[in-house]
Scaffold this active site. Structure first.
Site, short mmCIF file in Angstrom:
data_model
loop_
_atom_site.label_atom_id
_atom_site.label_comp_id
_atom_site.label_asym_id
_atom_site.label_seq_id
_atom_site.Cartn_x
_atom_site.Cartn_y
_atom_site.Cartn_z
N CYS A 29 0.86 -1.19 0.00
CA CYS A 29 0.00 0.00 0.00
C CYS A 29 0.89 1.23 0.00
O CYS A 29 2.11 1.13 -0.12
CB CYS A 29 -1.00 0.00 1.15
SG CYS A 29 -0.31 0.22 2.77
N CYS A 81 -4.65 -1.06 -1.77
CA CYS A 81 -5.23 0.29 -1.78
C CYS A 81 -5.60 0.76 -3.18
O CYS A 81 -5.73 1.96 -3.41
CB CYS A 81 -4.28 1.27 -1.11
SG CYS A 81 -2.67 1.41 -1.91
#
Length: 122
Positions: free
Chosen positions: A23, A94
């Site tokens: 992420c 993400c």
């Protein structure tokens, strides 16, 4: 021989896949996925990183502790610290696949778009 006592199926079982969870800051989502994966696979075959290192989110540590998973010793690391060939699968948590360096997009690659817990309303 202790290995022989485990029986044929268990002794011949392949190791769990090595999975990197990626992420942006490696503070919450990727850390939680890393902890869950290691717990569910009963081993330390997962890792996590971000495009930049930051700090482990204390709320992520607390939430994971509530379900019996201790991630308090995890560290926040940058993707540049790792070799992508060391992993069997890369999972962005993400929705950040466009930002992932090309050498990381080989083999099994997934892009999940999980909400960022620090940005959610309480």
């Amino acid at each position: 021989d202790a290995q022989g006592l485990r029986g044929g199926a268990e002794a011949d079982a392949p190791p769990p896949p090595r999975v990197m969870f990626v992420c942006r800051a490696n503070s919450c989502r990727s850390q939680m996925a890393h902890g869950l994966f290691n717990k569910l696979t009963d081993g330390s075959s997962g890792a996590s990183c971000g495009f930049r290192a930051s700090e482990l989110n204390p709320h992520a540590v607390a939430v994971m502790a509530e379900i019996g998973i201790d991630i308090s010793e995890h560290t926040s690391n940058a993707i540049a610290e790792y070799d992508p060939s060391a992993f069997d699968a890369i999972i962005c948590v993400c929705g950040c696949a466009a930002e992932v360096p090309g050498e990381w997009k080989v083999g099994h690659f997934e892009d999940w778009s999980l909400d960022d817990p620090p940005e959610l309303d309480p």
